[in-house]
Design an enzyme around this catalytic site. Structure first.
Site, PDB file in Angstrom:
ATOM      1  N   ASP A  27       0.835  -1.201   0.000  1.00  0.00           N
ATOM      2  CA  ASP A  27       0.000   0.000   0.000  1.00  0.00           C
ATOM      3  C   ASP A  27       0.868   1.249   0.000  1.00  0.00           C
ATOM      4  OD1 ASP A  27      -2.273   1.547   0.079  1.00  0.00           O
ATOM      5  OD2 ASP A  27      -2.568   1.348   2.243  1.00  0.00           O
ATOM      6  N   ASN A  34     -10.057  -3.221  -6.997  1.00  0.00           N
ATOM      7  CA  ASN A  34      -9.241  -2.298  -7.795  1.00  0.00           C
ATOM      8  C   ASN A  34      -9.796  -2.060  -9.197  1.00  0.00           C
ATOM      9  OD1 ASN A  34      -5.961  -3.238  -6.448  1.00  0.00           O
ATOM     10  ND2 ASN A  34      -7.435  -1.680  -5.784  1.00  0.00           N
TER      11      ASN A  34
END
Length: 298
Positions: free
Chosen positions: A38, A86
């Protein structure tokens, strides 16, 4: 389950001077490490660059960490490369991510095969663009018999979706009369989860400051140690990985019962992972940083 934010130092067993965080125990490595990568977007924004630049820098971090995990002796590494959620990102960002994935698979193919790494993919692979599958599928097949390390890429992956798919599969078999519903238990369900084909994760690391699993390896994470760091993924280095492993080993050793019935191997043989060369014991932390000037690979 242990939860700990990464620190800059650890205390020696004698409780005296702090040890560098690149000190890890050769005999008590986590067998399976999962990483939630991340912070790519924020890394780019901090530099006034487009998000795609952050993903490109993150791809370089993938190469760096895969290489060090193999040399350290980690048996399995699962990377949360692209989640099911995503797909909701802007199309240009999705396209950039898919392009970087294809580039990684192409450029690292030789290194993966030469270094006896088995590549697997978990998630809804059917959703990936044909251009990605055209390089992913042949590499999975070509590396299927490799045994030095398993690299699992979580692509179009979601743990809830994975569990639901496994439950559906079991329900269909039960309805068809091929499976006794009373035989369904946790072990049977786990056997249907592709993410556990390399075993349950021992250590899950999340970069970028958030402290949640975000639908990653939820079933397998039941007894995993969790490590959170503020470091953004593109900046994540070998030393950061060693820090997480060293903290894992401290907690695992502390929890290990006297008779050794549970927990890791534990104890002894602490070595400096950085620069440690030990050709006679390939599972030790050899060649970790001795070739930083050479080509980046795995």
């Amino acid at each position: 389950m242990g939860v700990k934010t990464q620190q800059s130092t650890v205390v020696s067993q004698q409780g005296k001077l702090p040890l560098p965080m690149n000190l890890v125990e050769a005999r008590n490595l986590p067998r399976h490490v999962g990483i939630i990568m991340d912070g790519n977007g924020r890394w780019a924004e901090l530099r006034g660059e487009p998000r795609e630049a952050g993903h490109k820098a993150g791809s370089a971090a993938v190469r760096r960490i895969v290489r060090v995990c193999r040399r350290l002796g980690v048996e399995a590494l699962t990377l949360y490369a692209f989640s099911e959620q995503n797909w909701a990102r802007p199309q240009n960002e999705v396209d950039a991510l898919m392009g970087l994935l294809r580039e990684f698979l192409m450029t690292e193919r030789g290194e993966i095969l030469e270094n006896d790494i088995r590549l697997v993919a978990i998630g809804d692979i059917s959703r990936l663009p044909e251009a990605v599958r055209d390089v992913l599928d042949p590499l999975r097949k070509a590396s299927s018999t490799n045994r030095q390390m398993t690299l699992a890429l979580a692509l179009s992956y979601g743990a809830r979706e994975e569990i639901a798919a496994a439950a559906r599969e079991l329900a269909m078999e039960a309805v068809a009369g091929r499976l006794d519903p009373e035989a369904i238990d946790g072990e049977l369900l786990a056997a249907r989860l592709p993410s556990l084909s390399v075993g349950e994760p021992d250590l899950i690391i999340r970069t970028g400051g958030e402290q949640r699993l975000s639908n990653f390896l939820l079933y397998g994470a039941a007894y995993a140690e969790l490590s959170f760091t503020e470091r953004l993924w593109p900046d994540f280095t070998e030393d950061d990985l060693f820090a997480a492993i060293a903290a894992y080993q401290q907690r695992d050793n502390a929890a290990e019962p006297a008779d050794g019935a549970e927990g890791g191997g534990g104890g002894g043989d602490s070595i400096a992972a950085r620069g440690a060369l030990d050709a006679g014991r390939p599972w030790r932390a050899r060649e970790i940083a001795s070739h930083n000037g050479s080509r980046t690979g795995v």
